[in-house]
Design an enzyme around this catalytic site. Structure first.
Site, PDB file in Angstrom:
ATOM      1  N   ASP A  28     -45.841 -78.080 -60.488  1.00  0.00           N
ATOM      2  CA  ASP A  28     -44.885 -77.693 -61.516  1.00  0.00           C
ATOM      3  C   ASP A  28     -43.916 -78.859 -61.707  1.00  0.00           C
ATOM      4  O   ASP A  28     -43.797 -79.746 -60.853  1.00  0.00           O
ATOM      5  CB  ASP A  28     -44.144 -76.435 -61.046  1.00  0.00           C
ATOM      6  CG  ASP A  28     -43.053 -76.013 -62.003  1.00  0.00           C
ATOM      7  OD1 ASP A  28     -43.331 -75.904 -63.209  1.00  0.00           O
ATOM      8  OD2 ASP A  28     -41.915 -75.806 -61.546  1.00  0.00           O
ATOM      9  N   ASP A  30     -40.276 -78.719 -63.910  1.00  0.00           N
ATOM     10  CA  ASP A  30     -38.855 -78.375 -63.909  1.00  0.00           C
ATOM     11  C   ASP A  30     -38.477 -77.598 -62.653  1.00  0.00           C
ATOM     12  O   ASP A  30     -39.031 -76.538 -62.360  1.00  0.00           O
ATOM     13  CB  ASP A  30     -38.500 -77.546 -65.143  1.00  0.00           C
ATOM     14  CG  ASP A  30     -38.597 -78.347 -66.423  1.00  0.00           C
ATOM     15  OD1 ASP A  30     -38.756 -79.586 -66.348  1.00  0.00           O
ATOM     16  OD2 ASP A  30     -38.523 -77.760 -67.514  1.00  0.00           O
ATOM     17  N   ASP A 234     -41.915 -73.428 -57.969  1.00  0.00           N
ATOM     18  CA  ASP A 234     -40.680 -72.727 -57.606  1.00  0.00           C
ATOM     19  C   ASP A 234     -40.408 -71.483 -58.433  1.00  0.00           C
ATOM     20  O   ASP A 234     -39.430 -70.776 -58.177  1.00  0.00           O
ATOM     21  CB  ASP A 234     -39.485 -73.680 -57.759  1.00  0.00           C
ATOM     22  CG  ASP A 234     -39.119 -73.931 -59.220  1.00  0.00           C
ATOM     23  OD1 ASP A 234     -40.038 -74.071 -60.060  1.00  0.00           O
ATOM     24  OD2 ASP A 234     -37.907 -73.980 -59.525  1.00  0.00           O
TER      25      ASP A 234
END
Length: 303
Positions: A28, A30, A234
């Site tokens: 991922d 961001d 996250d």
């Protein structure tokens, strides 16, 4: 759909060559590889450099558009594929897999779209709102300035974020009860809502995991057979990718919390948030892989 043609040997026409370590890294962006506030990846540079020297593919898997990813991939000096719009499309550097060079060029990449046509998504959202008076705003309705104001992106970056092909981010402005009804209507239309860090993403029935698995098939077809997948994330939209990976790694959020992941494999959480945590956890994986023992980096640390 990506063709998966079994091959015994790498296609000599392809630019891809198997790396020195038996790993594929899916990440991922961001809040994970990129800082949640500054969008910087500088804290991850030590691990990124080791990965580059070992030629291990680092494959961003993100809600970002390909228009956003293309300049970032250049900044990262990353000559590998990327997965955009929450798994809605796979982008390959030309010549990376020679068998797939028939796909159209967009933003300098060969693009395979896996999700619904963007115009159809926008039309479906508009129809459902008209029928039920739901309150939300999509990227297609925002100006570049409005999007920049609510995301912290620059005006130029906001322009790139609105160049979408197969997903529509929505800012939900209605009640939780209305959202539950909206989600049912979306699913009845054969679509889905995927939760990101800031927005809900309206898209077809694919996700980060399905795009990751399709790309893994191509690596095997290109002669890279015995590898393990590392996935770092996250947010809730990372969960399918994390569950599908051989080695799931959680990156701590800026507020100190960590995603809850129910999986039989250990899913450690970084001590640091964002790219600092990414660097920490990826260096551990590289040490383990170099020793011939790629494995989860320790016991889970739940925030």
């Amino acid at each position: 759909m990506i063709d998966a043609i079994p091959r015994q040997d790498p296609d000599p026409r392809s630019a891809f060559r198997p790396p020195e370590l038996p790993l594929l890294v899916f990440t991922d962006l961001d809040g994970t590889l990129l800082d949640h506030h500054s969008y910087s990846f500088s804290a991850a540079l030590p691990a990124l450099e080791r990965l580059r020297k070992a030629r291990v593919p680092v494959i961003p898997v993100t809600s970002k558009t390909l228009a956003e990813l293309a300049p970032l991939m250049r900044e990262l000096d990353n000559a590998h594929p990327c997965i955009a719009e929450n798994g809605g499309l796979i982008a390959l550097p030309p010549g990376y897999f020679a068998a797939l060079d028939r796909y159209p060029l967009q933003e300098g990449y060969r693009v395979i779209e896996l999700s619904s046509n963007y115009a159809n998504l926008v039309q479906t959202a508009a129809r459902l709102r008209a029928d039920h008076q739901y309150q939300f705003r999509g990227f297609s309705e925002m100006s570049d300035a409005e999007l920049a104001a609510c995301t912290g992106l620059s005006a130029a970056a906001a322009t790139r974020a609105r160049r979408r092909r197969c997903s529509e981010p929505l800012q939900w402005l209605d009640t939780a009860a209305a959202f539950a009804q909206f989600r049912q209507a979306v699913e009845a239309a054969g679509l889905q809502l995927v939760q990101g860090g800031r927005f809900w993403h309206l898209m077809g029935n694919c996700d980060k995991a399905s795009a990751m698995q399709r790309l893994c098939e191509q690596y095997r077809a290109a002669g890279f057979q015995s590898f393990r997948t590392v996935a770092l994330g996250d947010s809730p939209n990372d969960i399918p990718m994390l569950k599908a990976a051989d080695i799931p790694v959680l990156i701590r959020r800026p507020d100190g919390d960590c995603l809850s992941l129910q999986t039989k494999r250990p899913a450690p959480c970084s001590a640091l948030p964002g790219p600092g945590g990414w660097n920490q956890m990826m260096l551990q994986q590289l040490d383990a892989a170099s020793a011939g023992k790629p494995q989860a980096a320790g016991e889970p640390q739940h925030g």
